[in-house]
Every structure is written in structure tokens, then in C-alpha cells.
Design an enzyme around this catalytic site. Structure first.
Site, PDB file in Angstrom:
ATOM      1  N   HIS A   1       9.255 -21.805  81.738  1.00 48.05           N
ATOM      2  CA  HIS A   1       8.147 -21.196  82.489  1.00 48.05           C
ATOM      3  C   HIS A   1       7.819 -19.838  81.854  1.00 48.05           C
ATOM      4  O   HIS A   1       8.695 -18.985  81.675  1.00 48.05           O
ATOM      5  CB  HIS A   1       8.523 -21.027  83.963  1.00 48.05           C
ATOM      6  CG  HIS A   1       7.357 -20.609  84.791  1.00 48.05           C
ATOM      7  ND1 HIS A   1       6.480 -21.515  85.343  1.00 48.05           N
ATOM      8  CD2 HIS A   1       6.859 -19.382  85.103  1.00 48.05           C
ATOM      9  CE1 HIS A   1       5.521 -20.862  85.974  1.00 48.05           C
ATOM     10  NE2 HIS A   1       5.721 -19.569  85.839  1.00 48.05           N
ATOM     11  N   ALA A   2       6.559 -19.643  81.509  1.00 45.36           N
ATOM     12  CA  ALA A   2       6.172 -18.456  80.738  1.00 45.36           C
ATOM     13  C   ALA A   2       6.503 -17.161  81.482  1.00 45.36           C
ATOM     14  O   ALA A   2       6.303 -17.057  82.693  1.00 45.36           O
ATOM     15  CB  ALA A   2       4.669 -18.506  80.452  1.00 45.36           C
TER      16      ALA A   2
ATOM     17  N   HIS B   1      -2.442 -13.902  79.682  1.00 46.18           N
ATOM     18  CA  HIS B   1      -1.809 -13.501  80.951  1.00 46.18           C
ATOM     19  C   HIS B   1      -0.502 -12.746  80.670  1.00 46.18           C
ATOM     20  O   HIS B   1      -0.269 -11.653  81.206  1.00 46.18           O
ATOM     21  CB  HIS B   1      -1.539 -14.759  81.795  1.00 46.18           C
ATOM     22  CG  HIS B   1      -0.789 -14.498  83.057  1.00 46.18           C
ATOM     23  ND1 HIS B   1      -1.404 -14.352  84.280  1.00 46.18           N
ATOM     24  CD2 HIS B   1       0.548 -14.332  83.295  1.00 46.18           C
ATOM     25  CE1 HIS B   1      -0.497 -14.118  85.211  1.00 46.18           C
ATOM     26  NE2 HIS B   1       0.706 -14.111  84.643  1.00 46.18           N
ATOM     27  N   GLU B   2       0.326 -13.335  79.826  1.00 45.82           N
ATOM     28  CA  GLU B   2       1.640 -12.722  79.555  1.00 45.82           C
ATOM     29  C   GLU B   2       1.491 -11.384  78.844  1.00 45.82           C
ATOM     30  O   GLU B   2       2.180 -10.422  79.173  1.00 45.82           O
ATOM     31  CB  GLU B   2       2.522 -13.673  78.724  1.00 45.82           C
ATOM     32  CG  GLU B   2       2.879 -14.973  79.426  1.00 45.82           C
ATOM     33  CD  GLU B   2       3.451 -14.786  80.822  1.00 45.82           C
ATOM     34  OE1 GLU B   2       4.091 -13.742  81.067  1.00 45.82           O
ATOM     35  OE2 GLU B   2       3.250 -15.654  81.675  1.00 45.82           O
TER      36      GLU B   2
ATOM     37  N   HIS C   1       0.925  -8.510  81.084  1.00 48.05           N
ATOM     38  CA  HIS C   1       2.145  -7.902  81.635  1.00 48.05           C
ATOM     39  C   HIS C   1       2.740  -6.915  80.628  1.00 48.05           C
ATOM     40  O   HIS C   1       3.108  -5.797  80.963  1.00 48.05           O
ATOM     41  CB  HIS C   1       3.207  -8.975  81.891  1.00 48.05           C
ATOM     42  CG  HIS C   1       2.924  -9.868  83.066  1.00 48.05           C
ATOM     43  ND1 HIS C   1       2.600  -9.387  84.301  1.00 48.05           N
ATOM     44  CD2 HIS C   1       2.968 -11.228  83.197  1.00 48.05           C
ATOM     45  CE1 HIS C   1       2.452 -10.410  85.152  1.00 48.05           C
ATOM     46  NE2 HIS C   1       2.651 -11.537  84.493  1.00 48.05           N
TER      47      HIS C   1
ATOM     48  N   GLU D   1      -0.237  -9.334  87.839  1.00 52.23           N
ATOM     49  CA  GLU D   1      -0.652 -10.698  87.501  1.00 52.23           C
ATOM     50  C   GLU D   1      -2.122 -10.783  87.087  1.00 52.23           C
ATOM     51  O   GLU D   1      -2.549 -11.788  86.511  1.00 52.23           O
ATOM     52  CB  GLU D   1      -0.401 -11.630  88.692  1.00 52.23           C
ATOM     53  CG  GLU D   1       1.056 -11.714  89.124  1.00 52.23           C
ATOM     54  CD  GLU D   1       1.999 -12.157  88.013  1.00 52.23           C
ATOM     55  OE1 GLU D   1       1.544 -12.847  87.079  1.00 52.23           O
ATOM     56  OE2 GLU D   1       3.185 -11.790  88.065  1.00 52.23           O
TER      57      GLU D   1
ATOM     58  N   HIS E   1       8.650 -21.022  91.217  1.00 51.39           N
ATOM     59  CA  HIS E   1       8.833 -19.762  91.941  1.00 51.39           C
ATOM     60  C   HIS E   1       9.680 -19.901  93.194  1.00 51.39           C
ATOM     61  O   HIS E   1      10.132 -18.891  93.737  1.00 51.39           O
ATOM     62  CB  HIS E   1       7.461 -19.168  92.280  1.00 51.39           C
ATOM     63  CG  HIS E   1       6.605 -18.962  91.057  1.00 51.39           C
ATOM     64  ND1 HIS E   1       6.056 -20.020  90.357  1.00 51.39           N
ATOM     65  CD2 HIS E   1       6.247 -17.836  90.388  1.00 51.39           C
ATOM     66  CE1 HIS E   1       5.379 -19.554  89.312  1.00 51.39           C
ATOM     67  NE2 HIS E   1       5.484 -18.236  89.306  1.00 51.39           N
TER      68      HIS E   1
ATOM     69  N   TYR F   1      -0.134 -13.967  93.047  1.00 48.19           N
ATOM     70  CA  TYR F   1      -1.095 -14.752  92.245  1.00 48.19           C
ATOM     71  C   TYR F   1      -2.388 -14.967  93.009  1.00 48.19           C
ATOM     72  O   TYR F   1      -3.464 -15.037  92.424  1.00 48.19           O
ATOM     73  CB  TYR F   1      -0.480 -16.091  91.828  1.00 48.19           C
ATOM     74  CG  TYR F   1       0.795 -15.936  91.045  1.00 48.19           C
ATOM     75  CD1 TYR F   1       0.791 -15.431  89.747  1.00 48.19           C
ATOM     76  CD2 TYR F   1       2.020 -16.258  91.613  1.00 48.19           C
ATOM     77  CE1 TYR F   1       1.969 -15.272  89.036  1.00 48.19           C
ATOM     78  CE2 TYR F   1       3.204 -16.106  90.905  1.00 48.19           C
ATOM     79  CZ  TYR F   1       3.173 -15.612  89.618  1.00 48.19           C
ATOM     80  OH  TYR F   1       4.344 -15.448  88.914  1.00 48.19           O
TER      81      TYR F   1
HETATM   82  O1  X8Z Z   1       3.923 -18.050  86.920  1.00 47.82           O
HETATM   83  C1  X8Z Z   1       2.863 -17.724  86.412  1.00 47.82           C
HETATM   84  C2  X8Z Z   1       2.843 -16.993  85.069  1.00 47.82           C
HETATM   85  C3  X8Z Z   1       4.019 -16.119  84.888  1.00 47.82           C
HETATM   86  S1  X8Z Z   1       3.997 -14.727  85.932  1.00 47.82           S
HETATM   87  C4  X8Z Z   1       2.822 -17.997  83.944  1.00 47.82           C
HETATM   88  N1  X8Z Z   1       1.691 -18.084  86.992  1.00 47.82           N
HETATM   89  C5  X8Z Z   1       1.658 -18.832  88.250  1.00 47.82           C
HETATM   90  C6  X8Z Z   1       2.158 -20.245  88.071  1.00 47.82           C
HETATM   91  O2  X8Z Z   1       2.320 -20.701  86.936  1.00 47.82           O
HETATM   92  O3  X8Z Z   1       2.392 -20.924  89.084  1.00 47.82           O
HETATM   93  C7  X8Z Z   1       0.358 -17.762  86.519  1.00 47.82           C
HETATM   94  C8  X8Z Z   1      -0.589 -18.424  87.470  1.00 47.82           C
HETATM   95  C9  X8Z Z   1       0.212 -18.847  88.662  1.00 47.82           C
HETATM   96 ZN    ZN Z   2       2.470 -13.423  85.384  1.00 51.47          ZN
END
Ligand code: X8Z
Ligand code: ZN
Length: 615
Positions: free
Chosen positions: A356-357, A386-387, A390, A414, A514, A524
Site C-alpha cells: 500500500h503506497a 499524491h505520495e 506528502h 492527503e 486502513h 481522505y
Molecule cells: O491510502 C491512500 C494513499 C496513502 S495515504 C495511497 N489513499 C486512500 C486509499 O487508498 O484508500 C489515497 C486515497 C484513499
Molecule cells: Zn496519502
């Protein structure tokens, strides 16, 4: 502009567990005061001393645990899990100690800045440990194990193929075969039932920790991080969702009708929620991958970023370099050499990693990195922006005191990279040579549709994850009802349903990073509102005269300077002040996102006239 002002930048992450643990702003407007302690007569000098010593200890702890967590996420083994758990325990126990000590100064008269630092200490932990070392060790071990279970998760299908999440996500994105989609959808969800007892215990322990700090439960603690009372914050989210809901409903109606055309009325009935496996994404959280099924006729912009990346032979590194170039075009300094040496860009073949990024700030100075298993497609090109958002944020606030090395609120962290990605317009793609011609305005509905599938579709998902968690933390949702309540909320907010019967032993929330990762999710939701506000304001500064969805701030140093002004503030002031710096207002507002999509809303309303909408 202000290149000199921009020369001091560094970077880091919000997804980083440790940063997340203190990822919060202070709370001048906070109404809940945790921990009533009989205070001796402390003075402002005592507070100064405490803040200074604690800041040093905090910095040391953050830097130490960042390295440990980096290693764990990059090499998931039993040993690294144990090291990560030990470090998390130490960190969480220290965090609880700081919070208790900070509360002793509740009645002392101090400056607004000192009060903000104390408040940050009181509310910052995402997973507060109970004040009992056996329990805090248990909590830390559970948290590490849950993370590892997600990162290592695989599914072996009937053909004997062992699939990881990346493999299954690729099928979700591209397959149009109902049964194949169903197979991987349920396959990934075989990873999470084993998490359920651990999650249940994590909730008990973290609630005990939160209560020890004076909060009703962990949800109340999470909600206290927004410079307003926790109740006000919940109301604020509902207000913003109310603004966007009519547009979401219109998009949902159109998408459901088109999916029904593709899969048949029996599979996608017009009066029910949409089966969750048909929306191009493992969690049905963003729907860009079904664009081809729902695209407006005669309005296709005629290019696809994934295809263009392939045509121009972009490597994963080229994609990151491309995103970096956007930031440097705004006046930000380029990323340090260590970023390129130490980041993880592709999935290693020989070990388990958390794919997960995420973006990391290892030393609160210049050691910033991303960790991502990049796929060469348009979606990941956006995620890279996005990354890096951060990372550039982290570098911008590195000269703040450790307490304020954070975003204005977590939604800001975010939103920054996404704001930049909104400027990845056809005009910009032409400028960097990825496409040859900019489609004319008659194709804008196609572009807006693609964007709405990513952004508007996400918004109710961004809201419901924590609606579920807050109710789990408060006890309103009991463990027997974890899964059923999850699907009730999925249906209520998203109009999406489980495609096959689910059992009480299933634990579908655990199949979303998450939840086992314990990363709050409202951030988000906020980011999706904020990024359109920021885009609008920055485009105004850049003197944009086109429609807002055609604006790109690429190369605009004035817009970059304004952005930097907000990033440099870190969390030193209530987020409302930072919001005002960039938008002119202290209130979040969804009218920017509605204005952006106004032409699409009109198109959808006409298209839906003859349809049955609602779920
Ligand atoms: O988790 C993330 C990022 C890392 S903070 C890739 N996002 C959420 C997800 O993937 O569920 C970005 C959008 C929503
Ligand atoms: Zn993020």
C-alpha cells in the site's frame, strides 16, 4: 518569485505509522479536556521546560521508530514484526506518559503556542496504550500482526494460482467477466476473517487507552484533532457530504444503468444497490476503471494515460521523475539523492512487503522516501503525485518545532499531492510530450466523467469507513455485527452491496488496508473536498482563464509560493488559518468541487431523466 524561500524544503509522510501516531493538529477550540489531575502549582517556566525536554525525547522516538517501521514494512518477517511491536509499545507508552504530563498543565497560564503544543501531546496518539505494560505490549503486538496479515495476504484460486492484492486489483480493474470478478472479490476477503478476534481486542485495548486519557472512546479521541469539538467535527462532515450527495446520486444512477446494460438487469437491478465487485476497484471506492462502460458517447477525449505511458516507454522511475518535475516547476527544490537511493518503487519478487503506497519522513530532515509497488498505469501516476505531496509537505515544515511538524489537519496532508494531480490536464500532458493534441471542449464531459468516477465516487466511501469505526469504538456496533453493520453503511452511503451472502465470521472491513493498519480515514474524505478548493484558489493566483477543469498550475511560481506558504506553517496554527491563507475562508466548503463538475451534473441530470434513481 521566492526561490530563496523555497530552498529549505524537505519531505516525509502521513501514511507512516509513526508520523500518523502524532499526526494531528492542536486544538485551541477544543472543548473536551482529557485527564483531570490534581495539579500542583506549576508555572509557565515548568511548561517551557517540559515542552523543550519532551520535544527532544519525541524527536528521538519518532526517528528511531520510523527506521524500524520502514524495515518492517519492507521486510515482513516474524522478527521484524517483533521489533516493530516492541518499538510501537515504547512509542505508545511514551505518548501516553506525555499526554498525562501535558494534562497537568491545564490550569497554568501559558502562551497560545505553548497551549497548542500541550494539546497536541494530549490528543496525538492514534493507538493509545492502556497504562499497564502487559496490555500495552499486547496492543502493540496485535497492531503489528494485523499489519503483517494484510501485507502478506494472498488468495489461491481454483486453478491453483496464488494471487496477491496487486494481481487481484489488476483483474478487478480490467475484467468484465462477472464470475471472474466475483472470484477475486471474495478471494481477497478470505484474508481478513482471521483478523477479526485481533481487531476486536485491539478496539478494547485502545479504548481503554483513550479512556485513560479522558476521552469517551478512541473515536472521540480521533475526532478531537480538528480544532473544534468532536461533535462539531462529526456535524461538519455530514454538512459537506450533504453538499455533494446530489451529484453522487446522479453519478450512481448513471453508472448503475450502464452496468445493467453490460451485465444484465438480473445482475444489476435498477432499484437496488450496485454489486460491489463491478466497479473496477477491490473496495468499490473509486470507479475510474469502468470508464469505458459508462463513458458519454462522442465525448471521449481520445487518449488513455496508461497507454500513453506505455507508448512513451515510461519506467516506474520516469513516472516518479515526472511527478517530481511538477513540484520543481512550482519552485520546490528537487528531491534529495537519498530519496532515489532509499525509496521502494517496485514490488520485490523475493520477500513480503506492504505494497500500500506511503510516503515517509525518516529523520525529520531530508531523509524522505516513498514505498510503493508501482504499476505503470494512469491510476498509479496520480498516486505518485499524491505520495510526493506528502514528501514535499514534510520537507516544507521541517523547520517547525517537532510538535508542529505535521499538516494543518490530516486532510491537508492527503490533499496536497491530489491538488497537484488535478493539474495533470490534457494541456499539461501535451506540454510534457505524453500526448500530441489537446482534445477540444466537446470532449470535456468525457474528461469530467473520468474524474468524477475517481473523485465523486470516492466521497461516500471516504465518509463511511470512519462512520463504521466510530460506532465500533463507541460500542454501538458490537463484534457480532461488525460485518453486517459494515454492509449497512456501504449501502446507506455508497449504494453498493455485497455481491454474495456474507457471514458474521467474515470481516470485510479488514480487507481494507486502513482498518488493520489503524489509519483514520476521514482525512481522505476531507482531502477530496479540500483539493478542489485548493485547485480553484491556486488557479486564480495563476491567472487561469479557462474552465477550472482545464486549469494547470504547472510552471506557475506564484501558485507554488502560495502553496508553500501553507505547507511551511505545518500544524503551528489551527487549520482554519491555513485554510484562509489559501482560500480566503476559514470554512471548508464543497462548492469548489460542485463548480468543477457542474457541466457533468447537468449532463447527468438530463441523461437520468428517464431512469429510476436511488437505492
Ligand atoms: O491510502 C491512500 C494513499 C496513502 S495515504 C495511497 N489513499 C486512500 C486509499 O487508498 O484508500 C489515497 C486515497 C484513499
Ligand atoms: Zn496519502
Amino acid at each position: 518569485m521566492v526561490i530563496t524561500m523555497l530552498t529549505k524544503f524537505k519531505l516525509s509522510s502521513a501514511a507512516l505509522i509513526v508520523a500518523a501516531a502524532f499526526a494531528t493538529t492542536g486544538c485551541e477550540k477544543q472543548t473536551e479536556t482529557p485527564v483531570a489531575v490534581q495539579a500542583p502549582a506549576y508555572t509557565a517556566a515548568d511548561v517551557d521546560k517540559f515542552i523543550s525536554e519532551t520535544g527532544e525525547e519525541l524527536s528521538r522516538l519518532i526517528n528511531e521508530s520510523s527506521k524500524i517501521d520502514w524495515v518492517y514494512s519492507n521486510f515482513i518477517t516474524d522478527d521484524t514484526a517483533a521489533l516493530s511491536a516492541a518499538s510501537a509499545q515504547k512509542y505508545s507508552e511514551a505518548g501516553v506518559r506525555f499526554a498525562m504530563q501535558a494534562a497537568q498543565f491545564d490550569k497554568v497560564e501559558v502562551s497560545a503556542e505553548q497551549r497548542r503544543k500541550l494539546n497536541i501531546l494530549k490528543q496525538a496518539l492514534v493507538l493509545p496504550a492502556p497504562q499497564d505494560s502487559a496490555k500495552s505490549a499486547e496492543l502493540a503486538t496485535i497492531a503489528a500482526d494485523l499489519g503483517g496479515m494484510y501485507g502478506k495476504g494472498t488468495y489461491t484460486n481454483a486453478k491453483g494460482e496464488k494471487l496477491n492484492l496487486g494481481d487481484m486489483s489488476a483483474i478487478m480493474a480490467s475484467s468484465r467477466n462477472y464470475s471472474e470478478l466475483l472470484d477475486v472479490w471474495q478471494g481477497w476477503r478470505t484474508v481478513s476473517p482471521a483478523m477479526k478476534p485481533l481487531y476486536q481486542r485491539e478496539v478494547e485495548l485502545a479504548n481503554e487507552g483513550a479512556q485513560g486519557l479522558g476521552y469517551a472512546d478512541l473515536g472521540a479521541m480521533w475526532r478531537s484533532n480538528y480544532d473544534m469539538s468532536s461533535d462539531e467535527f462529526a456535524v461538519e462532515l455530514d454538512r459537506l457530504w450533504g453538499q455533494v450527495k446530489p451529484l453522487y446520486d446522479a453519478l450512481h444512477c448513471h453508472v448503475r444503468a450502464e452496468l445493467s446494460e453490460e451485465y444484465g438487469e438480473d445482475k444489476v437491478p435498477q432499484d437496488q444497490a450496485i454489486p460491489a465487485h463491478l466497479l473496477g476497484n477491490m473496495w468499490a471506492q473509486s470507479w475510474g476503471n469502468v470508464y469505458d462502460l459508462v463513458a458519454p458517447e462522442n465525448a471521449d477525449p481520445g487518449y488513455d494515460v496508461t497507454e500513453q505511458l506505455a507508448k512513451h516507454e515510461y519506467t516506474e522511475i520516469d513516472m516518479v521523475k515526472g511527478a517530481e518535475k511538477f513540484f520543481t516547476s512550482l519552485g520546490f527544490e528537487e528531491l534529495p539523492s537519498t530519496f532515489w537511493e532509499r525509496s521502494l518503487f517496485t514490488k520485490p519478487a523475493d520477500r513480503d512487503v506492504e505494497c500500500h503506497a506511503s510516503a515517509w519522513d525518516i529523520d525529520s530532515q531530508d531523509d524522505i522516501r516513498i514505498k510503493m509497488c508501482i504499476q505503470k498505469n494512469g491510476e498509479d501516476f496520480s498516486t505518485i503525485h499524491h505520495e510526493l505531496g506528502h514528501n514535499f509537505y514534510q520537507r516544507a515544515y521541517k523547520d517547525q518545532p517537532v510538535y508542529f511538524q505535521n499538516s494543518a489537519n490530516d486532510g491537508f496532508h492527503e490533499a496536497i499531492g491530489d491538488t497537484i494531480a488535478l493539474s495533470v490536464t490534457p494541456g499539461y500532458l501535451k506540454e510534457i510530450g505524453l500526448i500530441d493534441t489537446v482534445p477540444d471542449e466537446s470532449k470535456d464531459i468525457g474528461l469530467l466523467m473520468k474524474m468524477a468516477l475517481e473523485k465523486i465516487a470516492f466521497i461516500p466511501f471516504g465518509l463511511m469507513v470512519d462512520q463504521w469505526r466510530w460506532q465500533v469504538f463507541s460500542g454501538k456496533i458490537s463484534p457480532e455485527n461488525y460485518n453486517q453493520a459494515w454492509w449497512e453503511l456501504r449501502e446507506k452511503y455508497q449504494g453498493v452491496r455485497a455481491p454474495i451472502a456474507r457471514a458474521a465470521t467474515d470481516f470485510d472491513p479488514g480487507a481494507k488496508y486502513h482498518v488493520p493498519g489503524n489509519v483514520p480515514y476521514s482525512r481522505y474524505f476531507l482531502a477530496h473536498i479540500l483539493q478542489f478548493e485548493f485547485h480553484k484558489s491556486l488557479c486564480e493566483i495563476a491567472g487561469n482563464e479557462e474552465s477550472i477543469h482545464r486549469c494547470s498550475i504547472y510552471n506557475n511560481k506564484a501558485a507554488g509560493a502560495k502553496l508553500n506558504q501553507v505547507l511551511e506553517m505545518g500544524s503551528s496554527q489551527p487549520w482554519q488559518n491555513a485554510h484562509k491563507v489559501i482560500t480566503g475562508s476559514e470554512q471548508m466548503d464543497a462548492s469548489a468541487i460542485l463548480a468543477y463538475f457542474a457541466p457533468l451534473q447537468k449532463w447527468l441530470d438530463e441523461k437520468n431523466q428517464s431512469r429510476q434513481c436511488g437505492f
